[in-house]
Design a protein around this motif. Sequence first.
Motif, PDB file in Angstrom:
ATOM      1  N   VAL A  94      12.744 -12.340 -40.550  1.00 24.92           N
ATOM      2  CA  VAL A  94      11.347 -11.947 -41.360  1.00 24.92           C
ATOM      3  C   VAL A  94      11.502 -10.633 -40.956  1.00 24.92           C
ATOM      4  CG1 VAL A  94       8.851 -12.435 -41.316  1.00 24.92           C
ATOM      5  CG2 VAL A  94      10.345 -14.247 -41.617  1.00 24.92           C
ATOM      6  N   GLY A  95      11.706 -10.477 -39.608  1.00 25.91           N
ATOM      7  CA  GLY A  95      11.474  -8.844 -39.206  1.00 25.91           C
ATOM      8  C   GLY A  95      12.297  -7.955 -39.946  1.00 25.91           C
ATOM      9  N   VAL A  96      13.630  -8.389 -40.131  1.00 23.60           N
ATOM     10  CA  VAL A  96      14.789  -7.617 -40.812  1.00 23.60           C
ATOM     11  C   VAL A  96      14.443  -7.402 -42.389  1.00 23.60           C
ATOM     12  CG1 VAL A  96      17.142  -7.712 -41.712  1.00 23.60           C
ATOM     13  CG2 VAL A  96      16.652  -8.357 -39.260  1.00 23.60           C
ATOM     14  N   VAL A  97      14.013  -8.563 -42.972  1.00 22.08           N
ATOM     15  CA  VAL A  97      13.274  -8.386 -44.035  1.00 22.08           C
ATOM     16  C   VAL A  97      12.115  -7.571 -44.319  1.00 22.08           C
ATOM     17  CG1 VAL A  97      12.432  -9.530 -46.276  1.00 22.08           C
ATOM     18  CG2 VAL A  97      14.287 -10.560 -45.104  1.00 22.08           C
ATOM     19  N   LEU A  98      11.251  -7.450 -43.494  1.00 19.59           N
ATOM     20  CA  LEU A  98      10.219  -6.467 -43.568  1.00 19.59           C
ATOM     21  C   LEU A  98      10.404  -5.115 -43.269  1.00 19.59           C
ATOM     22  CD1 LEU A  98       7.261  -8.303 -41.705  1.00 19.59           C
ATOM     23  CD2 LEU A  98       7.324  -8.007 -44.071  1.00 19.59           C
ATOM     24  N   LEU A  99      11.368  -5.036 -42.591  1.00 22.80           N
ATOM     25  CA  LEU A  99      12.117  -3.722 -42.313  1.00 22.80           C
ATOM     26  C   LEU A  99      12.961  -3.037 -43.486  1.00 22.80           C
ATOM     27  CD1 LEU A  99      12.545  -1.206 -40.251  1.00 22.80           C
ATOM     28  CD2 LEU A  99      14.571  -2.489 -39.468  1.00 22.80           C
ATOM     29  N   MET A 100      13.587  -4.006 -44.000  1.00 21.30           N
ATOM     30  CA  MET A 100      14.289  -3.564 -45.464  1.00 21.30           C
ATOM     31  C   MET A 100      13.241  -3.151 -46.461  1.00 21.30           C
ATOM     32  SD  MET A 100      17.332  -3.684 -44.271  1.00 21.30           S
ATOM     33  CE  MET A 100      18.619  -3.605 -45.369  1.00 21.30           C
ATOM     34  N   VAL A 101      12.216  -3.932 -46.686  1.00 24.78           N
ATOM     35  CA  VAL A 101      11.051  -3.449 -47.505  1.00 24.78           C
ATOM     36  C   VAL A 101      10.730  -2.416 -47.357  1.00 24.78           C
ATOM     37  CG1 VAL A 101       9.024  -4.448 -48.449  1.00 24.78           C
ATOM     38  CG2 VAL A 101      10.872  -6.137 -48.171  1.00 24.78           C
ATOM     39  N   LYS A 102      10.285  -1.876 -46.087  1.00 23.36           N
ATOM     40  CA  LYS A 102       9.660  -0.868 -45.773  1.00 23.36           C
ATOM     41  C   LYS A 102      10.548   0.314 -45.880  1.00 23.36           C
ATOM     42  CE  LYS A 102       7.773   2.226 -42.365  1.00 23.36           C
ATOM     43  NZ  LYS A 102       7.577   2.462 -41.037  1.00 23.36           N
ATOM     44  N   LEU A 103      11.669   0.016 -45.688  1.00 28.87           N
ATOM     45  CA  LEU A 103      12.797   1.290 -45.910  1.00 28.87           C
ATOM     46  C   LEU A 103      12.811   1.592 -47.410  1.00 28.87           C
ATOM     47  CD1 LEU A 103      15.554   0.438 -43.024  1.00 28.87           C
ATOM     48  CD2 LEU A 103      13.923   2.457 -43.254  1.00 28.87           C
ATOM     49  N   GLY A 104      13.149   0.530 -48.083  1.00 28.79           N
ATOM     50  CA  GLY A 104      13.389   0.403 -49.649  1.00 28.79           C
ATOM     51  C   GLY A 104      12.295   1.372 -50.159  1.00 28.79           C
ATOM     52  N   VAL A 105      11.026   0.938 -49.833  1.00 31.37           N
ATOM     53  CA  VAL A 105       9.960   1.575 -50.533  1.00 31.37           C
ATOM     54  C   VAL A 105       9.990   3.034 -49.910  1.00 31.37           C
ATOM     55  CG1 VAL A 105       7.418   1.764 -50.387  1.00 31.37           C
ATOM     56  CG2 VAL A 105       8.444  -0.515 -50.686  1.00 31.37           C
ATOM     57  N   LEU A 106      10.232   3.255 -48.931  1.00 31.72           N
ATOM     58  CA  LEU A 106      10.232   4.791 -48.359  1.00 31.72           C
ATOM     59  C   LEU A 106      11.144   5.590 -49.109  1.00 31.72           C
ATOM     60  CD1 LEU A 106       9.957   4.534 -44.460  1.00 31.72           C
ATOM     61  CD2 LEU A 106       8.257   5.471 -46.133  1.00 31.72           C
ATOM     62  N   ILE A 107      12.413   4.966 -49.334  1.00 37.65           N
ATOM     63  CA  ILE A 107      13.592   5.495 -50.155  1.00 37.65           C
ATOM     64  C   ILE A 107      13.131   5.813 -51.384  1.00 37.65           C
ATOM     65  CG2 ILE A 107      15.947   5.232 -51.094  1.00 37.65           C
ATOM     66  CD1 ILE A 107      16.760   4.002 -48.401  1.00 37.65           C
ATOM     67  N   LEU A 108      12.542   4.781 -52.303  1.00 35.24           N
ATOM     68  CA  LEU A 108      12.147   4.861 -53.688  1.00 35.24           C
ATOM     69  C   LEU A 108      11.301   5.918 -53.759  1.00 35.24           C
ATOM     70  CD1 LEU A 108      11.787   1.117 -54.802  1.00 35.24           C
ATOM     71  CD2 LEU A 108      13.278   3.171 -55.829  1.00 35.24           C
ATOM     72  N   ALA A 112      12.628   8.698 -56.458  1.00 35.89           N
ATOM     73  CA  ALA A 112      11.879   8.714 -57.444  1.00 35.89           C
ATOM     74  C   ALA A 112      10.542   9.399 -57.550  1.00 35.89           C
ATOM     75  CB  ALA A 112      11.923   7.232 -57.902  1.00 35.89           C
ATOM     76  N   SER A 113      10.366   9.870 -56.630  1.00 34.65           N
ATOM     77  CA  SER A 113       8.930  10.536 -56.377  1.00 34.65           C
ATOM     78  C   SER A 113       7.754   9.833 -56.677  1.00 34.65           C
ATOM     79  CB  SER A 113       8.785  12.115 -57.347  1.00 34.65           C
ATOM     80  OG  SER A 113       9.786  12.849 -56.975  1.00 34.65           O
ATOM     81  N   LEU A 114       7.969   8.291 -56.452  1.00 36.35           N
ATOM     82  CA  LEU A 114       6.550   7.524 -56.621  1.00 36.35           C
ATOM     83  C   LEU A 114       5.792   7.558 -55.448  1.00 36.35           C
ATOM     84  CD1 LEU A 114       8.957   4.496 -57.758  1.00 36.35           C
ATOM     85  CD2 LEU A 114       7.641   6.044 -59.116  1.00 36.35           C
ATOM     86  N   ASP A 115       4.608   6.966 -55.603  1.00 37.46           N
ATOM     87  CA  ASP A 115       3.731   6.772 -54.478  1.00 37.46           C
ATOM     88  C   ASP A 115       3.508   5.332 -54.172  1.00 37.46           C
ATOM     89  OD1 ASP A 115       2.127   7.618 -52.536  1.00 37.46           O
ATOM     90  OD2 ASP A 115       0.209   7.889 -53.681  1.00 37.46           O
ATOM     91  N   ILE A 116       4.267   4.427 -53.799  1.00 38.52           N
ATOM     92  CA  ILE A 116       4.199   3.205 -53.645  1.00 38.52           C
ATOM     93  C   ILE A 116       3.625   2.917 -52.179  1.00 38.52           C
ATOM     94  CG2 ILE A 116       5.221   0.761 -53.487  1.00 38.52           C
ATOM     95  CD1 ILE A 116       7.605   1.940 -55.347  1.00 38.52           C
ATOM     96  N   THR A 117       2.508   2.426 -52.015  1.00 34.25           N
ATOM     97  CA  THR A 117       1.877   1.893 -50.755  1.00 34.25           C
ATOM     98  C   THR A 117       2.120   0.266 -50.359  1.00 34.25           C
ATOM     99  OG1 THR A 117      -0.194   1.628 -52.101  1.00 34.25           O
ATOM    100  CG2 THR A 117       0.216   3.753 -51.039  1.00 34.25           C
ATOM    101  N   LEU A 118       2.367   0.058 -49.030  1.00 30.37           N
ATOM    102  CA  LEU A 118       2.682  -1.099 -48.859  1.00 30.37           C
ATOM    103  C   LEU A 118       1.202  -1.869 -48.224  1.00 30.37           C
ATOM    104  CD1 LEU A 118       5.807  -0.420 -46.852  1.00 30.37           C
ATOM    105  CD2 LEU A 118       5.646  -1.893 -48.797  1.00 30.37           C
ATOM    106  N   LEU A 119       0.928  -2.976 -48.846  1.00 29.04           N
ATOM    107  CA  LEU A 119      -0.270  -3.510 -48.385  1.00 29.04           C
ATOM    108  C   LEU A 119      -0.014  -4.080 -46.902  1.00 29.04           C
ATOM    109  CD1 LEU A 119      -0.962  -5.948 -51.475  1.00 29.04           C
ATOM    110  CD2 LEU A 119      -1.886  -3.847 -50.984  1.00 29.04           C
TER     111      LEU A 119
END
Length: 150
Positions: A94-108, A112-119
């Motif tokens: 779960v920790g690894v998945v959360l880290l990957m999600v965060k990194l994925g959002v940061l990279i996106l 892509a010049s997006l402004d995705i915020t994590l809840l």
Amino acid sequence: MIFGEKLKAERNKKGWTQDELAEKLFVSRQSVSKWENGLNYPSIEIIIRISDLFGLTIDELLRSDEELTKQVIKEGKQLAHPRLKFIFDVLFLVGVVLLMVKLGVLILNKIASLDITLLGGKLLWNLGPLILMIIAGIGSSMLKEQYKQD
């Protein structure tokens, strides 16, 4: 009498070949041969089947061979806390998945010049994965130490 000799003697009393015994135990003939020649030992599940087949107690089979007794004890220790190990493994994943999600959002957001915020806020996403992985690591380490002591 060591386990292999006892197994062979009991098999011969029944008039069974190694192939016939192997069929009854759902193993290969080579496995039976290795057990009889002392090259390998069966798992505890197979020992129970052998006990049932020959009408022997497990104690009679285990006490016949000190090495087999040690192996069964070792197997038992490895299975001592499977649920706890599973929980620690899940926490780590779960920790690894959360880290990957965060990194994925940061990279996106960068590419892509997006402004995705994590809840959940920065604290959850910055420390959450780290805390989960540390707890899982410490828990696994403690479990491993307890296994060594047992």
